[in-house]
Design a protein around this motif. Structure first.
Motif, mmCIF file in Angstrom:
data_model
loop_
_atom_site.group_PDB
_atom_site.id
_atom_site.type_symbol
_atom_site.label_atom_id
_atom_site.label_comp_id
_atom_site.label_asym_id
_atom_site.label_seq_id
_atom_site.Cartn_x
_atom_site.Cartn_y
_atom_site.Cartn_z
ATOM 1 N N GLN A 51 0.827 -1.203 0.000
ATOM 2 C CA GLN A 51 0.000 0.000 0.000
ATOM 3 C C GLN A 51 0.863 1.255 0.000
ATOM 4 N N ASN A 52 1.955 1.252 0.761
ATOM 5 C CA ASN A 52 2.854 2.404 0.769
ATOM 6 C C ASN A 52 3.525 2.595 -0.593
ATOM 7 N N THR A 55 0.935 4.034 -2.996
ATOM 8 C CA THR A 55 0.670 5.433 -2.684
ATOM 9 C C THR A 55 1.786 6.326 -3.193
ATOM 10 N N SER A 56 3.030 5.923 -2.948
ATOM 11 C CA SER A 56 4.150 6.764 -3.392
ATOM 12 C C SER A 56 4.253 6.798 -4.909
ATOM 13 N N ALA A 58 1.739 6.476 -7.030
ATOM 14 C CA ALA A 58 0.625 7.279 -7.524
ATOM 15 C C ALA A 58 0.916 8.768 -7.363
ATOM 16 N N ARG A 59 1.531 9.140 -6.240
ATOM 17 C CA ARG A 59 1.909 10.551 -6.050
ATOM 18 C C ARG A 59 2.956 10.978 -7.069
#
Length: 71
Positions: A51-52, A55-56, A58-59
């Motif tokens: 998940q981390n 998230t990174s 996608a950012r």
């Protein structure tokens, strides 16, 4: 119920890995890890890591696309 959850989680996880190597989606891996994390603490750790990472990434993609739009 535990056997069904573990079996379905394992199938989703393995299918997701296969589809990640081929052109496919990693969402099956996440779904499999969610089901497996109810019973295995190690799967919970892998879920947090994935998940981390998602998230990174996608950012990072959002930043690249935003900068591209303003050029």
């Amino acid at each position: 119920m535990k056997i069904v959850r573990l079996t379905l989680g394992g199938i989703l996880f393995i299918g997701g890995i296969i589809l990640t190597l081929l052109p496919g989606s990693i969402l099956l891996v996440i779904g499999g890890l969610v089901l497996l994390s109810y019973d295995w603490p190690r799967a919970r750790g892998w879920l947090k890591i994935s998940q981390n990472m998602m998230t990174s990434s996608a950012r990072r993609i959002d930043r690249v696309l935003l900068m591209r739009k303003f050029r």
